[in-house]
Design a protein around this motif. Structure first.
Motif, PDB file in Angstrom:
ATOM      1  N   ALA A 108      -4.282   0.098  -7.236  1.00 30.12           N
ATOM      2  CA  ALA A 108      -5.531  -0.272  -6.568  1.00 30.12           C
ATOM      3  C   ALA A 108      -6.376   0.974  -6.327  1.00 30.12           C
ATOM      4  O   ALA A 108      -5.916   1.930  -5.706  1.00 30.12           O
ATOM      5  CB  ALA A 108      -5.240  -0.978  -5.249  1.00 30.12           C
ATOM      6  N   ALA A 109      -7.599   0.958  -6.850  1.00 29.09           N
ATOM      7  CA  ALA A 109      -8.592   1.974  -6.496  1.00 29.09           C
ATOM      8  C   ALA A 109      -9.361   1.407  -5.314  1.00 29.09           C
ATOM      9  O   ALA A 109      -9.906   0.300  -5.386  1.00 29.09           O
ATOM     10  CB  ALA A 109      -9.520   2.235  -7.678  1.00 29.09           C
ATOM     11  N   HIS A 110      -9.396   2.142  -4.213  1.00 28.46           N
ATOM     12  CA  HIS A 110      -9.970   1.581  -2.994  1.00 28.46           C
ATOM     13  C   HIS A 110     -10.446   2.698  -2.071  1.00 28.46           C
ATOM     14  O   HIS A 110     -10.359   3.893  -2.413  1.00 28.46           O
ATOM     15  CB  HIS A 110      -8.931   0.705  -2.283  1.00 28.46           C
ATOM     16  N   LEU A 111     -10.932   2.322  -0.903  1.00 29.13           N
ATOM     17  CA  LEU A 111     -11.327   3.277   0.120  1.00 29.13           C
ATOM     18  C   LEU A 111     -10.180   3.456   1.109  1.00 29.13           C
ATOM     19  O   LEU A 111      -9.480   2.490   1.438  1.00 29.13           O
ATOM     20  CB  LEU A 111     -12.567   2.784   0.870  1.00 29.13           C
ATOM     21  N   ASP A 112     -10.001   4.698   1.597  1.00 29.12           N
ATOM     22  CA  ASP A 112      -9.038   4.883   2.672  1.00 29.12           C
ATOM     23  C   ASP A 112      -9.701   4.486   3.996  1.00 29.12           C
ATOM     24  O   ASP A 112     -10.866   4.052   4.025  1.00 29.12           O
ATOM     25  CB  ASP A 112      -8.488   6.307   2.689  1.00 29.12           C
ATOM     26  N   ALA A 113      -8.967   4.611   5.081  1.00 32.32           N
ATOM     27  CA  ALA A 113      -9.483   4.156   6.375  1.00 32.32           C
ATOM     28  C   ALA A 113     -10.770   4.867   6.769  1.00 32.32           C
ATOM     29  O   ALA A 113     -11.612   4.304   7.490  1.00 32.32           O
ATOM     30  CB  ALA A 113      -8.417   4.343   7.454  1.00 32.32           C
ATOM     31  N   ALA A 114     -10.953   6.113   6.282  1.00 30.41           N
ATOM     32  CA  ALA A 114     -12.138   6.890   6.614  1.00 30.41           C
ATOM     33  C   ALA A 114     -13.287   6.663   5.634  1.00 30.41           C
ATOM     34  O   ALA A 114     -14.365   7.242   5.798  1.00 30.41           O
ATOM     35  CB  ALA A 114     -11.791   8.376   6.671  1.00 30.41           C
ATOM     36  N   GLY A 115     -13.058   5.856   4.587  1.00 32.91           N
ATOM     37  CA  GLY A 115     -14.113   5.556   3.644  1.00 32.91           C
ATOM     38  C   GLY A 115     -14.142   6.430   2.409  1.00 32.91           C
ATOM     39  O   GLY A 115     -15.089   6.363   1.622  1.00 32.91           O
ATOM     40  N   LYS A 116     -13.081   7.202   2.184  1.00 29.20           N
ATOM     41  CA  LYS A 116     -13.020   8.064   1.007  1.00 29.20           C
ATOM     42  C   LYS A 116     -12.295   7.343  -0.132  1.00 29.20           C
ATOM     43  O   LYS A 116     -11.233   6.747   0.077  1.00 29.20           O
ATOM     44  CB  LYS A 116     -12.276   9.362   1.349  1.00 29.20           C
ATOM     45  N   PRO A 117     -12.828   7.415  -1.369  1.00 22.92           N
ATOM     46  CA  PRO A 117     -12.138   6.765  -2.498  1.00 22.92           C
ATOM     47  C   PRO A 117     -10.756   7.353  -2.737  1.00 22.92           C
ATOM     48  O   PRO A 117     -10.559   8.577  -2.677  1.00 22.92           O
ATOM     49  CB  PRO A 117     -13.072   7.047  -3.686  1.00 22.92           C
ATOM     50  N   THR A 118      -9.794   6.482  -3.001  1.00 24.94           N
ATOM     51  CA  THR A 118      -8.423   6.899  -3.254  1.00 24.94           C
ATOM     52  C   THR A 118      -7.765   5.851  -4.149  1.00 24.94           C
ATOM     53  O   THR A 118      -8.412   4.919  -4.601  1.00 24.94           O
ATOM     54  CB  THR A 118      -7.649   7.056  -1.924  1.00 24.94           C
ATOM     55  N   ALA A 119      -6.481   6.027  -4.419  1.00 25.42           N
ATOM     56  CA  ALA A 119      -5.740   5.073  -5.243  1.00 25.42           C
ATOM     57  C   ALA A 119      -4.335   4.911  -4.676  1.00 25.42           C
ATOM     58  O   ALA A 119      -3.742   5.877  -4.172  1.00 25.42           O
ATOM     59  CB  ALA A 119      -5.673   5.532  -6.687  1.00 25.42           C
ATOM     60  N   THR A 120      -3.827   3.695  -4.751  1.00 24.56           N
ATOM     61  CA  THR A 120      -2.478   3.387  -4.268  1.00 24.56           C
ATOM     62  C   THR A 120      -1.765   2.534  -5.301  1.00 24.56           C
ATOM     63  O   THR A 120      -2.347   1.592  -5.841  1.00 24.56           O
ATOM     64  CB  THR A 120      -2.533   2.626  -2.928  1.00 24.56           C
ATOM     65  N   LEU A 121      -0.498   2.869  -5.562  1.00 25.31           N
ATOM     66  CA  LEU A 121       0.329   2.074  -6.463  1.00 25.31           C
ATOM     67  C   LEU A 121       1.217   1.157  -5.633  1.00 25.31           C
ATOM     68  O   LEU A 121       2.029   1.620  -4.831  1.00 25.31           O
ATOM     69  CB  LEU A 121       1.192   2.976  -7.344  1.00 25.31           C
ATOM     70  N   PHE A 122       1.045  -0.151  -5.809  1.00 26.51           N
ATOM     71  CA  PHE A 122       1.859  -1.142  -5.119  1.00 26.51           C
ATOM     72  C   PHE A 122       2.888  -1.716  -6.083  1.00 26.51           C
ATOM     73  O   PHE A 122       2.582  -1.970  -7.250  1.00 26.51           O
ATOM     74  CB  PHE A 122       0.994  -2.295  -4.596  1.00 26.51           C
ATOM     75  N   THR A 123       4.104  -1.936  -5.573  1.00 26.51           N
ATOM     76  CA  THR A 123       5.135  -2.631  -6.340  1.00 26.51           C
ATOM     77  C   THR A 123       5.129  -4.093  -5.915  1.00 26.51           C
ATOM     78  O   THR A 123       5.350  -4.402  -4.748  1.00 26.51           O
ATOM     79  CB  THR A 123       6.523  -2.020  -6.094  1.00 26.51           C
ATOM     80  N   ASN A 124       4.843  -4.980  -6.843  1.00 23.59           N
ATOM     81  CA  ASN A 124       4.741  -6.400  -6.528  1.00 23.59           C
ATOM     82  C   ASN A 124       6.121  -7.038  -6.442  1.00 23.59           C
ATOM     83  O   ASN A 124       6.976  -6.794  -7.296  1.00 23.59           O
ATOM     84  CB  ASN A 124       3.895  -7.105  -7.593  1.00 23.59           C
ATOM     85  N   ASP A 125       6.324  -7.845  -5.413  1.00 26.45           N
ATOM     86  CA  ASP A 125       7.606  -8.520  -5.212  1.00 26.45           C
ATOM     87  C   ASP A 125       7.698  -9.703  -6.173  1.00 26.45           C
ATOM     88  O   ASP A 125       6.957 -10.682  -6.047  1.00 26.45           O
ATOM     89  CB  ASP A 125       7.702  -9.005  -3.764  1.00 26.45           C
ATOM     90  N   ILE A 126       8.602  -9.606  -7.152  1.00 29.16           N
ATOM     91  CA  ILE A 126       8.784 -10.683  -8.122  1.00 29.16           C
ATOM     92  C   ILE A 126      10.164 -11.321  -7.961  1.00 29.16           C
ATOM     93  O   ILE A 126      10.694 -11.933  -8.892  1.00 29.16           O
ATOM     94  CB  ILE A 126       8.573 -10.193  -9.572  1.00 29.16           C
ATOM     95  N   GLY A 127      10.743 -11.194  -6.765  1.00 32.58           N
ATOM     96  CA  GLY A 127      12.014 -11.844  -6.483  1.00 32.58           C
ATOM     97  C   GLY A 127      11.866 -13.356  -6.512  1.00 32.58           C
ATOM     98  O   GLY A 127      10.792 -13.900  -6.251  1.00 32.58           O
ATOM     99  N   LYS A 128      12.945 -14.053  -6.840  1.00 29.32           N
ATOM    100  CA  LYS A 128      12.914 -15.505  -6.959  1.00 29.32           C
ATOM    101  C   LYS A 128      12.683 -16.159  -5.600  1.00 29.32           C
ATOM    102  O   LYS A 128      13.102 -15.649  -4.558  1.00 29.32           O
ATOM    103  CB  LYS A 128      14.214 -16.029  -7.575  1.00 29.32           C
ATOM    104  N   LEU A 129      12.019 -17.317  -5.632  1.00 23.23           N
ATOM    105  CA  LEU A 129      11.703 -18.076  -4.432  1.00 23.23           C
ATOM    106  C   LEU A 129      12.425 -19.416  -4.458  1.00 23.23           C
ATOM    107  O   LEU A 129      12.617 -20.010  -5.513  1.00 23.23           O
ATOM    108  CB  LEU A 129      10.189 -18.315  -4.347  1.00 23.23           C
ATOM    109  N   GLU A 130      12.808 -19.890  -3.286  1.00 20.00           N
ATOM    110  CA  GLU A 130      13.445 -21.195  -3.191  1.00 20.00           C
ATOM    111  C   GLU A 130      12.436 -22.292  -3.501  1.00 20.00           C
ATOM    112  O   GLU A 130      11.225 -22.105  -3.390  1.00 20.00           O
ATOM    113  CB  GLU A 130      14.022 -21.400  -1.786  1.00 20.00           C
ATOM    114  N   ALA A 131      12.949 -23.452  -3.881  1.00 16.29           N
ATOM    115  CA  ALA A 131      12.086 -24.591  -4.198  1.00 16.29           C
ATOM    116  C   ALA A 131      11.182 -24.915  -3.018  1.00 16.29           C
ATOM    117  O   ALA A 131      11.618 -24.932  -1.868  1.00 16.29           O
ATOM    118  CB  ALA A 131      12.938 -25.802  -4.560  1.00 16.29           C
TER     119      ALA A 131
END
Length: 280
Positions: A108-131
Motif C-alpha cells: 500500500a502506498a499511502h500517507l502516514d499519520a503526519a501526512g507524509k507519503p510512505t509505503a507498507t507491505l501487508f501480509t493478507n490472511d488467507i487461512g481457511k474459514l469455517e462454513a
C-alpha cells in the motif's frame, strides 16, 4: 518477428497433460507469492517500478492492481510521479519487499499519520474459514489519529493507528461500517455497507487525509478460503444461499483422458494390424 513453435503430442502425452492440468494451479500457488498494489495517496497519479522496470503506469488514487504471481524473493519497488523517465527520483521508496512463496501480500502506498507519503507491505490472511464465516480486515492508512471502527453502530475495533490492521472473523452478511476518532461515535468516514462474504477475506482500507477532508474507504477481497465448501449452510440467518452445483470438471477431465487413451490404443492396434496384413 515472432516464431511459432509446433509440438507433436502422442495420445499418451495428451493424457499425461490432462491429468496434470488439475494439479498445476495448486502447485504453482505453492511456489509463487501473490502481490497486489493499493494506491492510497490522494491527488497523486503515479508510476510504479519493480526492480527498475515500469510495472504500473498512471496509477490513480484509490486504485488496486493485481494480484501478480511472482517467484519468491525480494523486490525493489519505487513509486514516481506519472510519466517519469525512470525510477531515479521516486516520491516513495525505493523500498525492498521480501515475498515468500505461498503467501499473499498487498503493498500500500499511502500517507502516514503526519501526512507524509510512505509505503507498507501487508501480509493478507488467507487461512481457511469455517462454513458460513467471513473475514473482515481493516487497515488504517490515512493521515489521521487513532480511530475506532463501528460495525452496525457499535465499536468493533478500537484505537487502530496508522499503519496497523485489525482482523475479525464474522458471520457472513452485510454490515454498516463507519470510522470514528477513538472514543467517539461521530463518523469521519461512512457509514457504508460492507459485504462480509462467506469464505472471503474482505479488506477495508481507510485512506486519505483528515485535514484535507478527503478520507475514503477502499475494499479488496480475497475469495476461495472455504474450509469445507460442501458444508456451507444455505438460506439461514437472512443470508443468500451459497450452494452451487457440484463441480464436474474432474469427471470431464477423467473422461476426456480415458477417451484419448482409448483412441491412442486403437490407433496402435490399427497400425499393427495394417503392418501384419502388408506382410502376408
Amino acid at each position: 518477428m515472432r516464431k511459432s513453435l509446433t509440438i507433436g503430442l502422442s495420445a499418451a502425452s495428451l493424457v499425461a497433460l490432462v491429468a496434470l492440468a488439475g494439479l498445476a494451479p495448486a502447485q504453482a500457488a505453492d511456489h509463487v507469492a501473490k502481490l497486489s498494489v493499493f494506491h492510497g495517496v490522494p491527488g497523486l497519479t503515479v508510476d510504479v517500478y519493480v526492480n527498475n522496470k515500469l510495472t504500473l503506469d498512471n496509477f490513480k488514487p484509490g486504485d488496486l492492481a493485481g494480484p501478480l504471481d511472482l517467484p519468491a524473493g525480494t523486490y525493489t519497488v519505487a513509486i514516481t510521479a506519472a510519466d517519469a523517465a525512470d525510477a531515479s527520483k521516486p516520491v516513495i521508496g525505493p523500498v525492498d519487499l521480501p515475498l515468500e512463496a505461498g503467501k499473499d501480500y498487498t503493498a500500500a502506498a499511502h500517507l502516514d499519520a503526519a501526512g507524509k507519503p510512505t509505503a507498507t507491505l501487508f501480509t493478507n490472511d488467507i487461512g481457511k474459514l469455517e462454513a458460513g464465516q467471513g473475514r473482515l480486515t481493516v487497515r488504517h492508512v490515512a493521515a489521521a489519529p487513532a480511530v475506532d471502527v463501528l460495525a452496525n453502530g457499535a465499536a468493533a475495533i478500537t484505537n487502530l493507528i496508522n499503519p496497523k490492521e485489525s482482523v475479525l472473523t464474522l458471520p457472513a452478511g452485510t454490515i454498516s461500517a463507519a470510522v470514528a476518532a477513538t472514543g467517539t461515535t461521530a463518523p469521519v468516514i461512512g457509514p457504508a455497507d460492507v459485504n462480509v462474504a462467506e469464505g472471503t477475506n474482505t479488506i477495508v482500507y481507510a485512506w486519505g487525509s483528515l485535514a484535507d477532508k478527503n478520507l475514503a474507504l477502499a475494499v479488496q477481497t480475497i475469495a476461495g478460503l472455504h474450509s469445507n465448501p460442501g458444508s456451507i449452510p444455505a438460506g439461514e440467518a437472512g443470508l443468500v444461499a451459497t450452494n452451487k452445483p457440484a463441480d464436474t470438471t474432474g469427471l470431464w477431465l477423467g473422461a476426456f483422458a480415458a477417451l484419448l487413451l482409448a483412441l491412442g490404443t486403437a490407433a496402435v492396434v490399427g497400425l499393427r494390424r495394417s503392418a501384419a496384413a502388408a506382410r502376408r
